[in-house]
Design an enzyme around this catalytic site. Structure first.
Site, PDB file in Angstrom:
ATOM      1  N   CYS A  40     -51.552  14.583  -4.968  1.00  0.00           N
ATOM      2  CA  CYS A  40     -52.606  13.880  -4.304  1.00  0.00           C
ATOM      3  C   CYS A  40     -52.545  12.445  -4.830  1.00  0.00           C
ATOM      4  CB  CYS A  40     -54.094  14.404  -4.870  1.00  0.00           C
ATOM      5  SG  CYS A  40     -55.217  13.538  -4.150  1.00  0.00           S
ATOM      6  N   LYS A  81     -47.595  21.644  -6.151  1.00  0.00           N
ATOM      7  CA  LYS A  81     -47.397  20.866  -5.374  1.00  0.00           C
ATOM      8  C   LYS A  81     -47.044  19.322  -5.866  1.00  0.00           C
ATOM      9  CE  LYS A  81     -48.268  19.030  -0.840  1.00  0.00           C
ATOM     10  NZ  LYS A  81     -49.399  17.966  -0.160  1.00  0.00           N
ATOM     11  N   GLY A 148     -44.307  17.147   4.889  1.00  0.00           N
ATOM     12  CA  GLY A 148     -44.157  15.748   5.238  1.00  0.00           C
ATOM     13  C   GLY A 148     -43.971  15.697   6.547  1.00  0.00           C
TER      14      GLY A 148
END
Length: 178
Positions: A40, A81, A148
């Site tokens: 993030c 992630k 992505g």
């Protein structure tokens, strides 16, 4: 969650004890896995040392993941992630993936941009392919998941074929890039 066939819980933390508590709660609630969000890029997360700011210290991140895996008693898999790095000057994805494997992560999802890029530049799937190739060459069997710029199932299939990832994660693309 009884209607879900497979579900996980994504968390953001930079503290082992907090992560272990969250993993245990997820396990008790019936989750199949926990995902530690170190990708993030938003300021609200990074200013508190969460999200992609954890990529600045790969060894500290490795200790966090190892502590969470060991502290939870391996009852539930932990995936992580990440992004390519914090900025174009500090791309460290290969080292971070190796550290995550050594720490006991069950899988790593790579968002193919840096934190500074946010969502502005095209995802660098060539870099993901390099990571996958290096991990395979090392004998690693840890799954690498790519993320992505995936807007259709055709793109998902092509990205998997071209990069060699085990799976793809669809993020904002499922909402057509909000």
């Amino acid at each position: 969650a009884n209607t879900e066939q497979f579900f996980g819980v994504q968390i953001a933390t930079n503290e082992i004890d907090e992560g272990v508590r969250a993993m245990n709660m997820a396990y008790e609630a019936g989750a199949d896995f926990v995902d530690l969000n170190c990708g993030c890029p938003i300021y609200e997360a990074t200013r508190r040392g969460l999200g992609s700011s954890l990529l600045r210290s790969p060894k500290k991140l490795e200790q966090l993941v190892q502590g969470m895996v060991e502290g939870s008693g391996n009852k539930i898999p932990l995936s992580v992630k990440i992004r390519l790095g914090c900025s174009e000057d500090t791309i460290n994805v290969k080292d971070v993936v190796e550290n995550m494997r050594m720490a006991g992560a069950a899988a790593v999802t790579i968002h193919a941009r840096t934190a500074r890029q946010g969502y502005r530049k095209p995802a660098d799937w060539e870099m993901i392919k390099e990571v996958v190739d290096e991990e395979k060459a090392s004998g690693s069997t840890m799954p690498i998941i790519g993320n992505g710029d995936i807007l259709t199932h055709y793109e998902a299939t092509k990205r998997m074929e071209d990069s060699g990832v085990h799976a793809v994660m669809v993020g904002r693309g499922c909402l057509i890039k909000p």
